[in-house]
Design a protein around this motif. Structure first.
Motif, PDB file in Angstrom:
ATOM      1  N   TRP A  21      10.769 -17.849 158.187  1.00  0.00           N
ATOM      2  CA  TRP A  21      10.906 -16.701 158.928  1.00  0.00           C
ATOM      3  C   TRP A  21      12.578 -16.209 158.906  1.00  0.00           C
ATOM      4  O   TRP A  21      12.773 -15.217 158.311  1.00  0.00           O
ATOM      5  CB  TRP A  21      10.366 -16.834 160.399  1.00  0.00           C
ATOM      6  N   GLY A  24      14.099 -14.313 155.878  1.00  0.00           N
ATOM      7  CA  GLY A  24      13.886 -13.039 155.787  1.00  0.00           C
ATOM      8  C   GLY A  24      14.984 -11.860 156.283  1.00  0.00           C
ATOM      9  O   GLY A  24      14.860 -10.976 156.187  1.00  0.00           O
ATOM     10  N   ASP A  26      15.260 -11.860 159.663  1.00  0.00           N
ATOM     11  CA  ASP A  26      14.942 -10.869 160.743  1.00  0.00           C
ATOM     12  C   ASP A  26      15.197 -11.482 161.930  1.00  0.00           C
ATOM     13  O   ASP A  26      14.992 -11.252 163.157  1.00  0.00           O
ATOM     14  CB  ASP A  26      13.349 -11.378 160.818  1.00  0.00           C
ATOM     15  N   THR A  52       5.983 -19.527 154.774  1.00  0.00           N
ATOM     16  CA  THR A  52       6.591 -18.110 154.848  1.00  0.00           C
ATOM     17  C   THR A  52       5.605 -17.174 155.324  1.00  0.00           C
ATOM     18  O   THR A  52       4.306 -17.530 155.654  1.00  0.00           O
ATOM     19  CB  THR A  52       7.272 -17.843 153.569  1.00  0.00           C
ATOM     20  N   TYR A  56       8.293 -11.532 156.279  1.00  0.00           N
ATOM     21  CA  TYR A  56       9.252 -11.856 156.724  1.00  0.00           C
ATOM     22  C   TYR A  56      10.409 -11.271 155.652  1.00  0.00           C
ATOM     23  O   TYR A  56      10.586 -11.634 154.394  1.00  0.00           O
ATOM     24  CB  TYR A  56       9.447 -13.449 156.439  1.00  0.00           C
ATOM     25  N   SER A  61      11.860 -13.466 152.006  1.00  0.00           N
ATOM     26  CA  SER A  61      11.710 -14.716 152.129  1.00  0.00           C
ATOM     27  C   SER A  61      10.718 -15.362 151.002  1.00  0.00           C
ATOM     28  O   SER A  61      11.086 -16.379 150.521  1.00  0.00           O
ATOM     29  CB  SER A  61      10.918 -15.073 153.588  1.00  0.00           C
TER      30      SER A  61
END
Length: 327
Positions: A21, A24, A26, A52, A56, A61
């Protein structure tokens, strides 16, 4: 590293995987080079399972994992991705045409003709009870877009509904020292059915790392800041649904149990590995050092009965009243 078998997937994976995660971006910024370093460190340390999702970083990702796979084609990886969270969350969205489009996008991002494992990404609860959804997933297998499918869930009831379906290969569920409910029914049911259990949020969004205190702050683009009360998605995804201050109290009590030479995070990962029915746990890592440290948790001895009893007592006293009946 110890390996365990996904029964219905008919594949072995190392017990410590990597949750991607954070790759990505985020959870705050993670550079491309740092992300590739994390992947390399994890795989070099023995990780064979990467998790993944198409959401993401809106595919970032997946794309980074795809690049890593091209650079390391002999790494022997099993890559699991997830689908369904890039559209409004209505049961009507979970249909074959969308599944084809979503998996085709992930296949392109990952550079894979056949995806190893695709999971429904915490869909609306009615989806778990809809025959046509599973028929559509079976069609993806028949069309060789995917090799197998599973689900990521918020609740134990959703997990049990999925386990009852003969084509479901895996269930991904929050399980950690601050979230015990899956132990009661989900893990035994999955073991009996041959369904793999992927333990996610294993460190309760970092709480169980032992590195946070009342003065810790998180960036504005980090869900540990903006989702503490479920403003963006299910609050159970952030600190496992435990309020931050209570979580800190629990972690401080658990800290006394950590063996000499180990970290709080490694202790927390070892606790998960000790639960019968768990196939793989997927901690995230923001740098190579964290990735290697996570893998080292597999080398710890199983926890003593005394330590396990204390984890249960802390849960019963501080955590159970907040979260046990919610998920």
């Amino acid at each position: 590293m110890e390996k365990r078998i996904f029964g219905r997937l008919d594949r072995q994976v190392g017990v410590i995987g990597l949750g991607a995660w954070q790759l990505g971006a985020d959870w705050g910024q993670v550079s491309e080079s740092d992300a590739l370093d994390v992947l390399a460190a994890a795989v070099d340390a023995g990780v064979t399972f990467l998790d993944t999702a198409d959401v993401y970083g809106d595919g970032r990702s997946e794309q980074l994992i795809g690049r890593f796979r091209r650079e390391r084609p002999d790494a022997g990886l099993t890559v699991a991705t997830k689908m369904g969270r890039r559209v409004p969350q209505t049961p009507a969205a979970y249909v074959l045409d969308n599944f084809r489009a979503w998996t085709d996008r992930s296949r392109a991002n990952l550079g894979m003709d056949v995806l190893d494992l695709v999971q429904l990404h915490c869909p609306p609860t009615p989806v778990f009870h809809t025959d046509a959804v599973y028929d559509a997933l079976d069609t993806l297998v028949a069309e060789e877009r995917i090799a197998a499918y599973g689900v990521s869930v918020e609740t134990t009831d959703e997990a049990l509904a999925a386990i009852a379906r003969p084509g479901v290969a895996s269930v991904q569920i929050i399980l950690n020292a601050l979230r015990h409910k899956p132990i009661e029914r989900v893990l035994p049911a999955a073991a009996s059915a041959g369904v793999g259990i992927i333990a996610r949020v294993p460190l309760a969004s970092g709480l169980l790392s032992g590195r946070y205190d009342e003065n810790t702050t998180f960036p504005s683009d980090d869900h540990r800041n903006y989702n503490r009360h479920g403003e963006a998605f299910d609050v159970g995804e952030t600190f496992s649904g435990v309020d931050y201050e209570t979580g800190l109290r629990a972690v401080r009590q658990l800290g006394a149990l950590v063996p000499q030479g180990a970290t709080m995070a490694q202790f927390a990962l070892r606790w998960i590995l000790d639960q019968p029915g768990v196939t793989v746990v997927i901690p995230g890592a923001r740098n190579a050092e964290q990735a290697r440290a996570n893998v080292a948790a597999a080398d710890l001895a199983p926890l003593s009965a005394e330590a396990t009893d204390t984890v249960n007592a802390v849960y019963d006293e501080l955590i159970r009243p907040q979260v046990h009946d919610r998920w």
